[in-house]
Design an enzyme around this catalytic site. Structure first.
Site, PDB file in Angstrom:
ATOM      1  N   LEU A 108      -6.924  11.347 -41.306  1.00  0.00           N
ATOM      2  CA  LEU A 108      -5.993  11.411 -42.436  1.00  0.00           C
ATOM      3  C   LEU A 108      -5.212  12.718 -42.348  1.00  0.00           C
ATOM      4  O   LEU A 108      -5.777  13.778 -42.090  1.00  0.00           O
ATOM      5  CB  LEU A 108      -6.777  11.315 -43.746  1.00  0.00           C
ATOM      6  N   ASN A 122     -15.926   9.998 -46.480  1.00  0.00           N
ATOM      7  CA  ASN A 122     -15.981   9.264 -45.215  1.00  0.00           C
ATOM      8  C   ASN A 122     -17.432   9.038 -44.835  1.00  0.00           C
ATOM      9  O   ASN A 122     -18.285   9.891 -45.078  1.00  0.00           O
ATOM     10  CB  ASN A 122     -15.304  10.069 -44.105  1.00  0.00           C
ATOM     11  N   HIS A 124     -19.970   8.308 -41.609  1.00  0.00           N
ATOM     12  CA  HIS A 124     -19.963   8.505 -40.162  1.00  0.00           C
ATOM     13  C   HIS A 124     -21.336   8.155 -39.596  1.00  0.00           C
ATOM     14  O   HIS A 124     -22.354   8.558 -40.172  1.00  0.00           O
ATOM     15  CB  HIS A 124     -19.600   9.963 -39.843  1.00  0.00           C
TER      16      HIS A 124
HETATM   17  C1  GAR Z   1     -19.583   2.437 -39.547  1.00  0.00           C
HETATM   18  O1  GAR Z   1     -20.800   2.632 -38.867  1.00  0.00           O
HETATM   19  C2  GAR Z   1     -18.869   3.755 -39.750  1.00  0.00           C
HETATM   20  O2  GAR Z   1     -19.722   4.841 -39.950  1.00  0.00           O
HETATM   21  C3  GAR Z   1     -18.145   3.889 -38.458  1.00  0.00           C
HETATM   22  O3  GAR Z   1     -17.654   2.616 -38.189  1.00  0.00           O
HETATM   23  C4  GAR Z   1     -18.580   1.667 -38.707  1.00  0.00           C
HETATM   24  C5  GAR Z   1     -17.806   0.655 -39.512  1.00  0.00           C
HETATM   25  O4  GAR Z   1     -18.585  -0.449 -39.792  1.00  0.00           O
HETATM   26  N1  GAR Z   1     -17.118   4.894 -38.539  1.00  0.00           N
HETATM   27  C6  GAR Z   1     -16.851   5.751 -37.584  1.00  0.00           C
HETATM   28  O5  GAR Z   1     -17.380   5.720 -36.481  1.00  0.00           O
HETATM   29  C7  GAR Z   1     -15.802   6.762 -37.940  1.00  0.00           C
HETATM   30  N2  GAR Z   1     -15.857   7.889 -37.045  1.00  0.00           N
HETATM   31  P1  GAR Z   1     -18.074  -1.569 -40.805  1.00  0.00           P
HETATM   32  O6  GAR Z   1     -16.626  -1.885 -40.451  1.00  0.00           O
HETATM   33  O7  GAR Z   1     -18.999  -2.723 -40.551  1.00  0.00           O
HETATM   34  O8  GAR Z   1     -18.208  -1.005 -42.181  1.00  0.00           O
END
Ligand code: GAR
Length: 215
Positions: A108, A122, A124
């Site tokens: 962002l 957020n 992570h």
């Molecule tokens: C989640 O594990 C989130 O933490 C990750 O993407 C996945 C989304 O899952 N985000 C990142 O890696 C950001 N750096 P979802 O679409 O099933 O909620």
């Protein structure tokens, strides 16, 4: 508190915090928030879902729940600042108290943070500050850690560098690959995110430098 319009019993219920969720992927964290927000005492209501990708599965999850969606794709804008300003505009339409980045795979920018800074969370899939970025699960596995997990943090201008709100640990098992480990992290992550968003919505959070306190 406000009276519910049209309620014959004149019952008064607490106003629920408006939440916009940003998604790029399948939206299982979004689905968990949508399952929670129907509970009367949860305190947060997802009023909009915004994605950078028209094909994000999370958009269908939102539509199935009757939640409004918008897509702001970087390819439709001349440069990153223009996209960031448009994203802020699209989110602002929903007048959110909180913005939750749940699998939103973009940084962002300044316009967005100027408008919503301090109110953007957020999630992570690693124990920050270890393994920030787009491949937190893969990087943790490659490093050979025995414990990883998930982090919910307040978003700042860096890559996963903002003040940490809450974390949960997940053990790495022999034979784990990225998909298996990520699935186990996500089941813990969903519960953590639902808890944090509800508490932030009900009682707010206090920021003291890098230290965050949830009510
Ligand atoms: C989640 O594990 C989130 O933490 C990750 O993407 C996945 C989304 O899952 N985000 C990142 O890696 C950001 N750096 P979802 O679409 O099933 O909620």
């Amino acid at each position: 508190m406000r009276p519910v319009p049209g309620r014959p019993d004149g019952r008064v219920v607490p106003e629920r915090s408006r939440v916009v969720v940003l998604v790029s992927g399948g939206g299982s964290n979004l689905a968990a928030l949508l399952a929670a927000h129907v509970e009367p005492g949860y305190g947060a209501r997802v009023v909009g879902v915004v994605s950078d990708r028209p094909d994000a599965g999370g958009l269908a999850v939102a539509r199935d729940a009757g939640v409004a969606t918008a897509v702001v794709a970087p390819g439709d804008f001349a440069d990153r600042p223009a996209w960031d300003a448009a994203l802020a505009q699209a989110v602002g339409v929903f007048e959110p108290a909180w913005v939750v980045s749940a699998g939103f795979m973009r940084i962002l920018g300044q316009a967005f943070l100027d408008r919503f800074g301090g109110r953007v969370l957020n999630t992570h899939p690693a124990l920050l500050p270890a393994f920030p970025g787009a491949h937190g699960v893969r990087d943790a596995l490659a490093h050979g850690v025995k414990v990883t997990g998930c982090t919910v943090h307040v978003v700042d201008a860096g890559v996963d560098t903002g003040p940490i709100v809450a974390q949960r640990a997940v053990e790495v098992l022999d034979g784990d690959d990225e998909a298996a480990l990520h699935e186990r992290i996500k089941s813990v992550e969903r519960a953590l995110l639902v808890d944090v968003v509800g508490r932030a919505a009900r009682g707010g959070l206090t920021l003291d430098g890098r230290h965050v306190r949830l009510a």
